[in-house]
Design a protein around this motif. Structure first.
Motif: not given
Length: 260
Positions: A231-242
């Motif tokens: 779940a964190l591996l899915i969320v992390t790219p969005f966090l970094m992009t934002a």
């Protein structure tokens, strides 16, 4: 899965130190960077749009620590309770000053908020210094002793790194007369070079703490990690992009005070 959980904890924690540490350091130097009310408002204008985004990394770090390393989280919080309380109080006071400064058009109110921002930032940096020094003396099943004079000096050194990190960040963000003053403070090193040097120091501090903690040994069971890590591996790219998008929008130097 244990290695992935450790890597995610390191990513979030180091991200907070690099990004949130700059905001904290700039708040620590608010009276130095801004000599009058207008200049301090300019500094706050540079800090305010970014500080909540930076604190997201701290929230993510706490979430990973609680979910993936529950035993270590409980031991650290109970073992360093005074430092954690100081951290939370300083955090609330600082954020209250940043949020409230532009709410009332009165010189005394703005001065009180400036004091809250500066004092809260120093409290947060000092508390983090205590956490970094003290946590290395705390392990699973035991509580570390109260820090002595040597540990307190190391904590003060960590707080100084926060301050210099904020100075380097200010050298990349502030323009006008305030930017010229910051350029004079950083000298020939330059804002970007100082920010890069203090970023390296922040990384070393964070990695040094991680190396002293029993992370793999205190990881949650495999079933928990099998749910949490993907779940964190899915969320992390969005966090970094934002985060990257926010910094791109805020890439220009701040030359005029805003709402804050």
């Amino acid at each position: 899965m244990e290695y992935a959980a450790v890597a995610l904890l390191a990513l979030y924690g180091l991200g907070y130190l690099l990004l949130g540490g700059a905001d904290i350091g700039a708040g620590m130097l608010l009276p130095v960077l801004g000599r009058d009310e207008r200049e301090r408002r300019l500094v706050v204008t540079a800090i305010a749009p970014a500080f909540l985004g930076s604190e997201v990394w701290l929230v993510a770090t706490a979430g990973v620590l609680v979910g993936a390393f529950p035993d270590l989280e409980g031991e650290l919080l109970s073992g360093m309770f005074p430092a954690i309380v100081a951290l939370l109080v300083g955090w609330m006071v600082r954020d209250m000053g940043l949020w409230s400064r532009g709410r009332v058009d009165a010189r005394g109110w703005r001065a009180a908020c400036d004091i809250a921002i500066c004092a809260g930032s120093w409290a947060v940096a000092g508390a983090w210094g205590l956490v970094f020094v003290w946590a290395g003396e705390t392990g699973i099943g035991r509580v570390g002793p109260l820090p002595g004079i040597g540990a307190l000096m190391l904590a003060a050194l960590v707080a100084a790194v926060f301050a210099f990190h904020g100075l380097g960040w200010a050298g990349t963000r502030l323009g006008g007369a305030v930017g010229e003053r910051v350029a004079g403070l950083v000298g020939r090193v330059g804002g970007w070079r100082l920010y890069a040097l203090t970023s390296a120091a922040m990384l070393l501090v964070g990695l040094g703490l991680g190396a002293r903690l029993p992370l793999r040994e205190s990881a949650a069971d495999g079933a928990t990690l099998a749910v949490l890590v993907p779940a964190l591996l899915i969320v992390t790219p969005f966090l970094m992009t934002a985060q990257a998008g926010m910094w791109w929008l805020l890439r220009g130097r701040v030359r005029e005070p805003g709402y804050f």
